[in-house]
Design an enzyme around this catalytic site. Sequence first.
Site, short mmCIF file in Angstrom:
data_model
loop_
_atom_site.label_atom_id
_atom_site.label_comp_id
_atom_site.label_asym_id
_atom_site.label_seq_id
_atom_site.Cartn_x
_atom_site.Cartn_y
_atom_site.Cartn_z
N LYS A 77 -27.06 101.07 81.99
CA LYS A 77 -27.32 100.35 80.73
C LYS A 77 -26.50 100.99 79.63
O LYS A 77 -26.39 102.22 79.57
CB LYS A 77 -28.83 100.43 80.41
N SER A 152 -35.10 94.45 77.74
CA SER A 152 -33.74 94.52 77.25
C SER A 152 -32.73 94.98 78.30
O SER A 152 -31.53 94.77 78.11
CB SER A 152 -33.68 95.48 76.07
N SER A 176 -38.87 97.14 78.94
CA SER A 176 -37.45 96.76 79.06
C SER A 176 -36.82 96.99 80.43
O SER A 176 -35.77 96.45 80.71
CB SER A 176 -36.62 97.51 78.01
#
Lengths: 481, 467
Positions: A77, A152, A176
């Site tokens: 990420k 996310s 997330s």
Amino acid sequence: MNLKISALDFVQQVQNGDISAEDFVAETIQRIQKIDDDLHAFLSVNDDAINQAKSIDKKIKSGEKVGACFGMPISIKDNMCIKNSKTTCASKMLENFVAPYDATVISKLKQQDAIFIGKVNMDEFAMGLTTEFSAYGPSKNPWNPEYVPGGSSGGSAVSVSAFECVASLGSDTGGSVRNPASFCSVVGYKPTYGLISRYGLISYANSIEQIGPLTRTVKDTAFMLNMIAGLDSNDNTTIDNKNEDYLSGIDSGIEGKKIGIITEMIGDGIDSTVLSATKDAISKLEGLGATCEEVSLDMVKYSVAAYYTITATEAGSNLARYDNLRYGYEFPVEGYEFNSYISKARQKFGPEVTRRMIIGGFVPSAGHAGKYFLKAMKVKSKLIKEINEAFKKFDLLIAPTVPVLPFKLGEKINDPVSLFLIDINTVTANLTGKPAISVPFAISNGLPIGMQLFANSNEDKLLLQAACALESTVKLPEVPI
Amino acid sequence: MTKIGLEIHCQLTHLKSKLFCSCKANYREFEINENICPVCMGLPGSLPRLNQEAVKKATIIAMALNCSTPEKIAFFRKNYFYPDLPKNFQITQLNIYGDTSVGGSGSIMVGDKKIRITRIQLEEDPGRLIYEGSSSKNQITLVDYNRAGTPLVEIVTEPDFESPKQVREFLNILSDLLENLGVSDPSLEGAMRADANVSIEGGNKVEVKNIGSFHDLEKAAHFEITRQNSLHSRDIEIVQETRHWDDKRKITVSSRSKEEDLDYRYFLEGDIPWVTMNDGIVDELKSEMPESINSKKERYISKYTIPVQVSEVLSSDKYYSDLFEQSHNESNAKEIANIITTDLMGLVDTREKRDKSKMTSKHLSDLADSIQSGKISRNSSKNALHEIVKTGKELSQIISELDLGNVSDESELAGIISEVISAEPQAVEQAKSNPQTINYLVGKVMQKTKGKADPTKTLDLLKKQLT
């Protein structure tokens, strides 16, 4: 070459010499080139990956000691720092930020000969649950590209689900990791607070967030956890896990375990297919010898409000450093007075980040803190009391990861409050610091449903055992891409 | 009645590293922006790593100022935007949600006056701003982050001071105390800074910020009282405000910034877990604490019968008391105390001179022993000391090189005395009739021996020869 294998299978096959790391990585990159224009999981791809794989193959051939990853391609990420590579947080604000150091999880994985295949998409600064708030455009759900992949850590979930990597690291502040894992039918795990070092993870709400792996199987998650968990002198909040081996005994099953079904997470607003999947999961767990019973966590009702109040407060502070004076994007400072410069520079933040920072400026401010921030902190501590009480009676808790099915891109982006409410089943683990995991459980009309298990603090091993048991009860179709 | 309260910022200059990273606490020796890392620059993803040693040193200060120490220490974020603050928040401490700063309500005596300490907190120093450009139009601000993250202890007092003089006395005591504790070197530039709250009878409180040295603090307080009194006498309202100390003009200037309106949105720093200060740690720190200035003073007086004033001077300056402790024994203690407080003080009265001095504690004990055994006179010892500080040579070498040894051989001395007697017939007659005037003749002998004659012996021999 078959890219659709688990991390453990990958390691086995490279170790046996059935496949080479180079071939696997090269083919993975080809696949990314082929399908990622549509899915948009990646923000940047590591152009040195094949070279790195080559040198690992060389080490294997020469009989040198090789790390546990054997050149496994992992996506990261884009809010974790990899030395000398861009780390943007999917924000224009950090468009040119090149990290000068490695996050602890990165240096640990480097030592294990992992290959970071690329940095993946996310909601800007991890604020969102659809990946639509990325400043570089949304990611798409590989199960149906008209649908959101969750967020996310959307890029992480998409890249694992669509076989653009073997595993991924995401971060979980209010769901997330688990939310996109649920939407994309992969495993997503948020550990006990402090189990994985956050050093090098760009903070959003530092008191509750954790890095967590997204993988194809629960065992892969345990494998990843073995490499990245534990005490880190660079993160004072980490806990000593005594080098626990999370893979050993992971097949022990859940016979005799008591599981609480969280009433507030299967009530109002839950999608009927999600509810029936939950009932199915419960009966399957009972079939494995567990006993299940409903348990009420009253404070869950207020958890989302508390969550947004606390995270906005911390975000307002954590993101204050982005004034573009020391790093960021191209915007010369000459001729400006300090305050006018930073307010101009900070206009690069996207709408969701701006919204939360405005909230974050208000809720803890003098005269309002008592009504909002301090009240939210009270909800948090009451919630912790309640869940600790529940864990006196139960070994594990269960609830669907997300109360609704994945929805279409653009469907809810203009309705922040309804988006916020989707977090209802995930934020409790963050606010209480407890570990939780989302396991792929069903596909309904081509859309995935994930089931979530919780355990008490530092019972991550038990949690993974239970998740492994739950995972074994279903056989799900492969992603149609 | 005049009321002054102080907020004193004291850097823990003796620590190796900054408060939250391993960059050097001694930032002064670096080129601009060379003493920095991802943590003290607040780079994305970096986390503070608490320097436990700093917590200990700050706690020692708290204990020395008779403060209470909490069971648990917590850190808070103070949020505001400023270019010297890399994260745009400062990690500091706060007591509004319970006493969690390193020290709570304490006190210290300044003469007969008790000054109450409100609290002591540990926090990070920001970077340093450097202004360039001739006019405000073309002024540019440069930032040096070498100092950012340096451990800083803030000592907050109640408004208990009634005069700038009291402030000065307090500051003298405080800097001696901090130095004696081995936590800070108050003589380093920027190591001690202060803000003062000043009000006079019937007037509002005025905060004076940016006072860069203890020396200026007294001046600033004095200026502010004069200014407020002058307003008051003309019936002009003293507005509650923040003023800045203008270092060059030595006046306070109203600061037009709205600092006092800032809302710092304090909340807990989640990246630093609470530090537990159990009894074990506190006891350990107590046992590690150096002897206090007062206790040293009492010991010097009672054990060695060193005069009160000499004991005071000796104990309050760590440099002198360390020298004394290292050099003295039961028999020469008084002599050493004497040498330090009468002769040495003039030679090493500044930090530079002390750094340059080549004198060791052995020099001091040698010198005292030589005086006591009559090898060198008190008078010549001053010259020897001067040479020791300058060159660091052995005392015996200095005595022979500079010919400072006492004329202790009786026949040699007797010869010199005979010479003086024949050269001064008038004085001899006078001395015979009035024994008090004999000192004149002793002086003459001293002159002839360049001070190397033993005065007692000289007097004895003179008396013998005159009768």
